[in-house]
Design an enzyme around this catalytic site. Structure first.
Site, PDB file in Angstrom:
ATOM      1  N   LYS A 112      46.541  32.627  42.463  1.00  0.00           N
ATOM      2  CA  LYS A 112      45.115  32.595  42.809  1.00  0.00           C
ATOM      3  C   LYS A 112      44.905  32.078  44.227  1.00  0.00           C
ATOM      4  CE  LYS A 112      45.235  32.881  38.316  1.00  0.00           C
ATOM      5  NZ  LYS A 112      44.863  33.840  37.337  1.00  0.00           N
ATOM      6  N   ASP A 144      49.760  22.067  34.022  1.00  0.00           N
ATOM      7  CA  ASP A 144      49.633  23.477  34.385  1.00  0.00           C
ATOM      8  C   ASP A 144      48.654  23.520  35.553  1.00  0.00           C
ATOM      9  OD1 ASP A 144      49.269  26.167  34.643  1.00  0.00           O
ATOM     10  OD2 ASP A 144      48.934  26.559  32.511  1.00  0.00           O
ATOM     11  N   TRP A 162      44.392  28.264  27.382  1.00  0.00           N
ATOM     12  CA  TRP A 162      44.750  29.629  27.802  1.00  0.00           C
ATOM     13  C   TRP A 162      45.470  30.296  26.627  1.00  0.00           C
ATOM     14  CZ3 TRP A 162      49.780  31.114  30.500  1.00  0.00           C
ATOM     15  CH2 TRP A 162      49.697  32.386  31.080  1.00  0.00           C
TER      16      TRP A 162
HETATM   17  C1  LMR Z   1      43.764  34.302  33.216  1.00  0.00           C
HETATM   18  O1  LMR Z   1      43.700  33.391  32.406  1.00  0.00           O
HETATM   19  O2  LMR Z   1      42.939  35.237  33.264  1.00  0.00           O
HETATM   20  C2  LMR Z   1      44.856  34.320  34.236  1.00  0.00           C
HETATM   21  O3  LMR Z   1      45.614  33.161  34.127  1.00  0.00           O
HETATM   22  C3  LMR Z   1      45.675  35.540  34.208  1.00  0.00           C
HETATM   23  C4  LMR Z   1      46.565  35.633  33.015  1.00  0.00           C
HETATM   24  O4  LMR Z   1      47.761  35.826  33.209  1.00  0.00           O
HETATM   25  O5  LMR Z   1      46.082  35.528  31.881  1.00  0.00           O
END
Ligand code: LMR
Length: 399
Positions: free
Chosen positions: A246, A211, A130
């Protein structure tokens, strides 16, 4: 002071939503941020959330502060959701939980706490991960490094290389693992791989940080906790950062939890006292509303049963979209094999589209996806599928 400041780059995910909102193309599609859409293209408030809010509205007696770590009922409910009702970690008192503003808040609190107890620690992140992970931990003063995770050529986990790197991580460093529905790839560890990873982490004295933002979106609420529980079976100390954005659809309420597991209840309580100091210095204490909704639903057997059904419906719908996406791409004459997308799990898939193709999708068709090629399958609907797949076919044709 501010005259010489040049603009920062937009956020890789939320920046797309900002640009999307300004786009005047009526056919625009946002597959950037991970937000669930129903058949009508809406992100609905769950029925159980509405019911919990009705109860809260009529029963609420005060808006006074929550404790720094949130309510004990919320903490207990969060622990049971992660580990299971009668898990020894829950019943023994080896776990402590702080209510945090979203999964991101939980990660940051974990980062602040680690920076205090192990200054100079490195947080190991999957490659890819992420895009906000490095920023969260670097902002807490920690270093970040990455371990191999995904083999784009095979659309699978590069497990041998992953394990080899995990075997070099020094004791005291943090190993961030995605509990399920890996973001961005949609490819998760198998049970045997979880076992192997947990064993290496335990052998090396590495601190796992799970996570856990998508519980219920891969196979089911219980099933999706298998990886977290495998780590807990091997590693005496760990963190879990839960998000309810979510699975309760509570995106804008910012509701999550940081759970710390220690070797003993004494060590857990002592750790919590420091976590509370991190929270106090950061945002003082958590916002109550979202947490109260979660606590109400999880604490009422009938509401909980209905909520589990709502999570199952969201999961099944995303899986239906995965299959429809692959079929529609075929119908549009795309000859590249995208069948792997139907096998991936959770909200995201790694499409394999290049940065140039991602740019062309946005500029020519107002289709927004993350620069890495990550697609939020949860943003696909029956209504936008045809346009979306025609757009992808078009940019693939151009090379
Ligand atoms: C995402 O990866 O789209 C979600 O976890 C929202 C975010 O905060 O980035």
């Amino acid at each position: 002071m501010f005259d010489s400041i040049t603009p920062a780059p937009p956020d890789a995910i939320l920046g797309l939503t900002e640009a999307f909102k300004k786009d005047l193309n009526p056919r625009k599609v946002n597959l950037g941020v991970g937000v669930y859409k129903d058949a009508g293209g809406a992100t609905p408030v769950l029925e159980t959330v509405k019911e919990a809010e009705r109860r809260l509205l009529s029963g609420e007696k005060t808006k006074s502060y929550l404790p720094i770590d949130g309510s004990p009922e919320y903490a207990a409910a969060s622990q049971r959701l992660v580990f299971g009702d009668s898990h020894a970690i829950v019943t023994s008192g080896r776990a402590v939980t702080a209510h945090a503003p979203g999964g991101t808040g939980a990660l940051r609190v974990a980062g602040d706490f680690v920076a205090q107890i192990t200054p100079g620690a490195t947080v190991w992140l999957s490659d890819p991960t992420w895009p906000n992970h490095p920023s969260v931990f670097q902002s807490a003063g920690l270093k970040v490094a990455s371990y191999p995770y995904f083999d784009p050529a095979a659309n699978a986990i590069d497990f041998e290389r992953m394990l080899a790197t995990l075997g070099t991580i020094p004791a005291g460093d943090v190993l961030l693992l995605h509990g399920c529905c890996h973001n961005p790839t949609g490819v998760d560890l198998s049970p045997a791989q979880w076992q192997a990873v947990a064993e290496v982490a335990a052998q090396r004295g590495v601190l796992p940080l799970l996570d856990f933002a998508y519980q219920g979106f891969a196979d089911g609420l219980e099933e999706d906790a298998a990886g977290v529980r495998a780590v807990a079976a091997h590693c005496p100390e760990m963190f879990v950062a839960s998000s309810y954005s979510k699975n309760f659809g509570l995106y804008n309420e910012r509701v999550g939890a940081l759970t710390l597991v220690a070797r003993s209840p004494q060590a857990a309580e002592a750790s919590l006292s420091h976590i509370k100091r991190c929270i106090r210095a950061n945002y003082s204490n958590p916002p109550a509303h979202g947490g109260e909704i979660v606590r109400t639903i999880l604490g009422d057997p009938e509401l909980r049963r209905r909520w589990e059904g709502e999570v199952a419906d969201m999961r099944q719908r995303i899986n239906t979209m995965r299959h429809l996406f692959v079929e529609t791409l075929n119908e549009k004459g795309v000859d590249r094999d995208f069948s792997f997308i139907a096998r991936q799990r959770g909200m995201f898939s790694f499409s394999g589209l290049t940065p140039a193709q991602v740019k062309a999708l946005r500029e020519r068709h107002a289709v927004y996806i993350v620069g890495s090629g990550r697609i939020s399958v949860a943003g696909m609907t029956e209504g936008n599928m045809d346009y979306l797949c025609a757009a992808i076919a078009d940019v693939l044709k151009a090379g």
